[in-house]
Design an enzyme around this catalytic site. Structure first.
Site, PDB file in Angstrom:
ATOM      1  N   HIS A  95      23.431  35.263   1.338  1.00  0.00           N
ATOM      2  CA  HIS A  95      23.052  35.610   2.725  1.00  0.00           C
ATOM      3  C   HIS A  95      21.922  36.625   2.799  1.00  0.00           C
ATOM      4  O   HIS A  95      21.261  36.744   3.822  1.00  0.00           O
ATOM      5  CB  HIS A  95      24.248  36.211   3.461  1.00  0.00           C
ATOM      6  CG  HIS A  95      25.279  35.216   3.866  1.00  0.00           C
ATOM      7  ND1 HIS A  95      25.997  34.488   2.957  1.00  0.00           N
ATOM      8  CD2 HIS A  95      25.710  34.836   5.087  1.00  0.00           C
ATOM      9  CE1 HIS A  95      26.831  33.704   3.602  1.00  0.00           C
ATOM     10  NE2 HIS A  95      26.684  33.889   4.891  1.00  0.00           N
ATOM     11  N   CYS A 139      27.114  30.048  -4.466  1.00  0.00           N
ATOM     12  CA  CYS A 139      27.797  31.267  -4.026  1.00  0.00           C
ATOM     13  C   CYS A 139      27.976  32.228  -5.211  1.00  0.00           C
ATOM     14  O   CYS A 139      28.557  31.849  -6.236  1.00  0.00           O
ATOM     15  CB  CYS A 139      29.151  30.854  -3.477  1.00  0.00           C
ATOM     16  SG  CYS A 139      30.168  32.191  -2.884  1.00  0.00           S
ATOM     17  N   CYS A 149      23.759  37.869  -3.420  1.00  0.00           N
ATOM     18  CA  CYS A 149      24.541  37.173  -2.388  1.00  0.00           C
ATOM     19  C   CYS A 149      23.581  36.279  -1.621  1.00  0.00           C
ATOM     20  O   CYS A 149      22.460  36.697  -1.275  1.00  0.00           O
ATOM     21  CB  CYS A 149      25.201  38.167  -1.450  1.00  0.00           C
ATOM     22  SG  CYS A 149      26.056  37.363  -0.073  1.00  0.00           S
ATOM     23  N   GLU A 185      25.910  36.186   9.393  1.00  0.00           N
ATOM     24  CA  GLU A 185      26.677  35.077   9.977  1.00  0.00           C
ATOM     25  C   GLU A 185      26.663  35.142  11.508  1.00  0.00           C
ATOM     26  O   GLU A 185      26.725  34.129  12.180  1.00  0.00           O
ATOM     27  CB  GLU A 185      28.145  35.140   9.510  1.00  0.00           C
ATOM     28  CG  GLU A 185      28.353  34.758   8.072  1.00  0.00           C
ATOM     29  CD  GLU A 185      28.562  33.267   7.871  1.00  0.00           C
ATOM     30  OE1 GLU A 185      29.139  32.609   8.742  1.00  0.00           O
ATOM     31  OE2 GLU A 185      28.125  32.767   6.814  1.00  0.00           O
ATOM     32  N   ASP A 212      28.776  26.222  -1.404  1.00  0.00           N
ATOM     33  CA  ASP A 212      28.850  27.632  -1.006  1.00  0.00           C
ATOM     34  C   ASP A 212      30.077  27.821  -0.121  1.00  0.00           C
ATOM     35  O   ASP A 212      30.600  26.871   0.465  1.00  0.00           O
ATOM     36  CB  ASP A 212      27.580  28.054  -0.252  1.00  0.00           C
ATOM     37  CG  ASP A 212      27.573  29.548   0.045  1.00  0.00           C
ATOM     38  OD1 ASP A 212      27.858  30.344  -0.872  1.00  0.00           O
ATOM     39  OD2 ASP A 212      27.330  29.937   1.196  1.00  0.00           O
ATOM     40  N   SER A 213      30.486  29.068  -0.018  1.00  0.00           N
ATOM     41  CA  SER A 213      31.611  29.389   0.857  1.00  0.00           C
ATOM     42  C   SER A 213      31.252  29.146   2.329  1.00  0.00           C
ATOM     43  O   SER A 213      32.130  29.024   3.164  1.00  0.00           O
ATOM     44  CB  SER A 213      32.008  30.848   0.670  1.00  0.00           C
ATOM     45  OG  SER A 213      30.889  31.671   0.944  1.00  0.00           O
TER      46      SER A 213
HETATM   47  N1  DGL Z   1      28.092  33.091  -0.364  1.00  0.00           N
HETATM   48  C1  DGL Z   1      28.719  34.332  -0.740  1.00  0.00           C
HETATM   49  C2  DGL Z   1      28.001  34.951  -1.950  1.00  0.00           C
HETATM   50  O1  DGL Z   1      26.908  34.555  -2.322  1.00  0.00           O
HETATM   51  C3  DGL Z   1      28.794  35.314   0.393  1.00  0.00           C
HETATM   52  C4  DGL Z   1      29.653  34.912   1.556  1.00  0.00           C
HETATM   53  C5  DGL Z   1      31.138  35.082   1.357  1.00  0.00           C
HETATM   54  O2  DGL Z   1      31.622  36.219   1.257  1.00  0.00           O
HETATM   55  O3  DGL Z   1      31.805  34.050   1.355  1.00  0.00           O
HETATM   56  O4  DGL Z   1      28.552  35.842  -2.554  1.00  0.00           O
END
Ligand code: DGL
Length: 274
Positions: free
Chosen positions: A195, A74, A193, A159, A11-12
């Site tokens: 999050h 992600c 997403c 976050e 993930d990012s």
């Molecule tokens: N993990 C990213 C997603 O699921 C969201 C966070 C980001 O913007 O890096 O799209």
């Protein structure tokens, strides 16, 4: 190179931990490595080229660490990088390895989740602009009407541990109202997403009662279980000691502090540079 290795989840940043948490509940027997590119998060506002470049770096690194199977937890990476990596890069790197995303498993369930045939997608600006959900749903279920809403403030709220604050109420209400304005008949909303599961109480508060709010973690966990059953040649390459190791491109102290919001298990984390 070892013949067997862990399943990798990328993930990012932290959000993919919500997916890893659920994958482990469905498949606790395997070894996992999780990589969060926390130093370069967010991906949601970055261009196609940059998300592709960063994601490919991460996937290559996870392969070097022994993984045969990488899950892009992600949505932004799944939307912007997955197809190129599968079609262009994997045949050159190693055609026996696999990279899977989170969009397809969610889309495959869409018809079971909506009665009205009107579905909403909430995601980062990158995921929404890519139109990946629109295209994938149109391919599988052309009769389903899909409306999207980009929610650029939701990731920073989570976050920064503000997902239970008045600020979160303000932005969630604003985006949910905007989605309903596009289509008032929506009876299912996909959280596109990683999050967003942390915002579920607020999202439900502003949606009409009875609207189905769909989290991806369980869907991805079930889909991975099914994938491994259908692909014994890959299943054999996944080591099974029930371990989980975390890697971050940012500081390990910061990762340990924040990761607990997203993941219920023990967190042992190392720093890596991509
Ligand atoms: N993990 C990213 C997603 O699921 C969201 C966070 C980001 O913007 O890096 O799209």
């Amino acid at each position: 190179m070892n013949k067997i290795g862990p399943i990798a989840v990328f993930d990012s940043g932290y959000g993919g931990l919500t997916v890893l948490d659920k994958i482990i509940k469905h498949l606790p027997q395997y070894d996992y490595i999780y990589l969060g590119d926390n130093a370069r998060t967010p991906y949601g506002t970055r261009s196609f080229e940059v998300v592709y470049e960063y994601t490919l770096q991460a996937v290559s690194r996870l392969f070097d660490m022994g993984a045969h199977l990488v899950i892009l937890a992600c949505n932004t990476a799944s939307a912007k990088a997955l197809r190129s990596i599968q079609q262009k890069d994997l045949p050159l790197i190693d055609p026996q390895r696999r990279v899977l995303g989170v969009i397809r498993p969610s889309v495959e369930k869409v018809n079971e989740l909506s009665q009205s045939g009107h579905v909403g997608i909430v995601g980062t600006s990158g995921t929404v602009q890519s139109e990946s959900y629109l295209m994938e749903i149109a391919k599988l279920f052309p009769d389903i009407q899909v409306s999207q809403e980009a929610c650029p403030m939701w990731v920073p709220l989570v976050e920064n541990n503000e997902f239970d604050s008045e600020g979160a109420d303000y932005f969630v209400k604003k985006n949910v109202n905007s989605l309903l304005y596009k289509d008032a008949s929506i009876d299912a909303v996909i959280l596109g997403c990683t999050h967003y599961p942390l915002l579920i109480p607020k999202i439900k508060k502003y949606l009409p009662e009875g609207v189905n709010v769909i989290e991806q973690g369980d869907i991805v966990g079930e889909s991975l279980k099914d994938y491994l059953q259908r692909h014994p040649e890959m299943e054999k390459k996944c080591s099974k000691n029930g371990s989980v190791h975390f890697y971050t491109t940012e500081s390990t102290d910061k990762f340990k502090q924040t990761a607990g919001i997203f993941f219920s298990g023990d967190i042992r984390v190392e720093h890596i540079r991509l």
